[in-house]
Design an enzyme around this catalytic site. Sequence first.
Site, PDB file in Angstrom:
ATOM      1  CB  SER A  37      -0.973   0.014   1.175  1.00 25.91           C
ATOM      2  OG  SER A  37      -2.069  -0.825   0.869  1.00 25.91           O
ATOM      3  CE  LYS A  67      -4.267   2.003  -1.580  1.00 27.81           C
ATOM      4  NZ  LYS A  67      -3.940   0.768  -0.913  1.00 27.81           N
ATOM      5  CB  SER A  87      -5.018   1.804   2.820  1.00 29.80           C
ATOM      6  OG  SER A  87      -4.090   1.246   1.920  1.00 29.80           O
TER       7      SER A  87
END
Length: 180
Positions: free
Chosen positions: A41, A44, A96
């Site tokens: 993640s 991102k 997220s």
Amino acid sequence: ITSLASSENLNIGSPACILIESSTGKILYEKNAREKLYPASTTKIMTCIVILENANLNDVVVVDKKAAATGGSRLGLKTGDKTTVNDLLYGLMLVSGNDAAVALAIHVGGSVEGFATLMNQKANELGLKNTNFVTPHGLDSEKHYTTAYELAKMADYALQKEKFKKIVGTQSCNITINGK
């Protein structure tokens, strides 16, 4: 700080890490910092950079079926939902939201693949030679990788953007979907 840089007694559980003094660029500590690893993640961060540099925060995004069906951590978007780029960025970074990542990618890049091209172009602009993106959310792919060192460079670049700092400094917020 000097003892940190020379310390062999640190118990860092992560397979790779790096500590860089932002103001000078001096590396204070590193462990496998140039090893290509799956960024999950933390992808991102680059997604947010590309969106901030290529979209109007007030643009309305209509969530398509692909974004709504994205698994993993989610904002809870449904096909046909309407919300702004700004609100999706908060969903991207605060929860997220993989669904928010795909909705933003399609909005800016026309497709996930088109957006990955934009991400890789930005990585090249930043001099990131050991980074390659395939998705805007970081779900598993062998061809999706970066290093701790290059991730630190991405984060440092992102933190120079006031909007990025505001988003990641937010603990909670209300967003509007379909006018609610």
